[in-house]
Design a protein around this motif. Structure first.
Motif, PDB file in Angstrom:
ATOM      1  N   UNK A 142       0.820  -1.278  -0.077  1.00 39.94           N
ATOM      2  CA  UNK A 142      -0.102  -0.131   0.002  1.00 39.94           C
ATOM      3  C   UNK A 142       0.922   1.092   0.066  1.00 39.94           C
ATOM      4  N   UNK A 143       1.889   1.380   0.778  1.00 38.25           N
ATOM      5  CA  UNK A 143       2.939   2.475   0.810  1.00 38.25           C
ATOM      6  C   UNK A 143       3.570   2.640  -0.568  1.00 38.25           C
ATOM      7  N   UNK A 144       4.029   1.400  -1.252  1.00 29.71           N
ATOM      8  CA  UNK A 144       4.548   1.791  -2.441  1.00 29.71           C
ATOM      9  C   UNK A 144       3.596   2.099  -3.402  1.00 29.71           C
ATOM     10  N   UNK A 145       2.208   1.466  -3.248  1.00 26.76           N
ATOM     11  CA  UNK A 145       1.450   1.899  -4.427  1.00 26.76           C
ATOM     12  C   UNK A 145       0.896   3.580  -4.300  1.00 26.76           C
ATOM     13  N   UNK A 146       1.009   3.884  -2.840  1.00 27.74           N
ATOM     14  CA  UNK A 146       0.646   5.456  -2.768  1.00 27.74           C
ATOM     15  C   UNK A 146       1.790   6.339  -3.115  1.00 27.74           C
ATOM     16  N   UNK A 147       3.185   5.861  -2.886  1.00 22.99           N
ATOM     17  CA  UNK A 147       4.332   6.604  -3.465  1.00 22.99           C
ATOM     18  C   UNK A 147       4.133   6.552  -5.008  1.00 22.99           C
ATOM     19  N   UNK A 148       3.755   5.463  -5.741  1.00 24.48           N
ATOM     20  CA  UNK A 148       3.648   5.601  -7.210  1.00 24.48           C
ATOM     21  C   UNK A 148       2.714   6.416  -7.572  1.00 24.48           C
ATOM     22  N   UNK A 149       1.738   6.318  -6.872  1.00 25.42           N
ATOM     23  CA  UNK A 149       0.448   7.435  -7.397  1.00 25.42           C
ATOM     24  C   UNK A 149       0.959   8.920  -6.999  1.00 25.42           C
ATOM     25  N   UNK A 187       1.308  11.466 -10.213  1.00 24.52           N
ATOM     26  CA  UNK A 187       0.424  12.485 -10.357  1.00 24.52           C
ATOM     27  C   UNK A 187       1.098  13.756 -10.599  1.00 24.52           C
ATOM     28  N   UNK A 188       2.526  13.785 -10.087  1.00 25.00           N
ATOM     29  CA  UNK A 188       3.518  14.821 -10.332  1.00 25.00           C
ATOM     30  C   UNK A 188       3.967  14.805 -11.867  1.00 25.00           C
ATOM     31  N   UNK A 189       3.802  13.746 -12.413  1.00 27.52           N
ATOM     32  CA  UNK A 189       4.454  13.582 -13.787  1.00 27.52           C
ATOM     33  C   UNK A 189       5.743  13.287 -13.662  1.00 27.52           C
ATOM     34  N   UNK A 190       6.025  12.405 -12.828  1.00 28.27           N
ATOM     35  CA  UNK A 190       7.607  11.943 -12.608  1.00 28.27           C
ATOM     36  C   UNK A 190       7.596  10.390 -12.714  1.00 28.27           C
ATOM     37  N   UNK A 191       8.808   9.925 -13.473  1.00 26.56           N
ATOM     38  CA  UNK A 191       8.606   8.525 -13.569  1.00 26.56           C
ATOM     39  C   UNK A 191       9.556   7.975 -12.139  1.00 26.56           C
TER      40      UNK A 191
END
Length: 97
Positions: free
Chosen positions: A69-76, A80-84
């Motif tokens: 969940x933490x990794x997924x939230x970080x990915x989102x 959202x900021x447009x960074x890879x």
């Protein structure tokens, strides 16, 4: 902590310091270390609570769910900021000597 931290820590530390200006590099790295150490402490406490409250396999499944969940939230947050999420290194022609 083991092999995963040993493999990932140099890359994470380098990406944190590479992406910060020279004037604030020490402060940025200090903040990164603070949050990393807090994560180790809180993670240990959460693991202890889950292990005491549930069966071992249930506790492990809950903790892995929390990690995902933490990794997924970080990915989102990154998307959202447009960074890879990957730091782009300068080419040799862009470096200043």
């Amino acid at each position: 902590i083991g092999v995963g931290t040993g493999a990932a820590y140099p890359l994470l530390a380098a990406s944190v310091t590479y992406g910060s200006p020279d004037e604030t590099r020490a402060s940025v790295y200090g903040a990164y270390r603070m949050w990393r150490d807090i994560g180790y402490t809180i993670g240990g406490i959460i693991a202890h609570v889950f292990a005491g409250a549930f069966l071992t396999t249930t506790a492990i499944m809950c903790l892995w769910s929390l990690v995902v969940a933490v990794l997924f939230a970080g990915f989102l947050g990154l998307s959202a900021r447009g960074q890879s999420g990957a730091a782009s290194l300068p080419s040799s022609s862009e470096e200043e000597y």
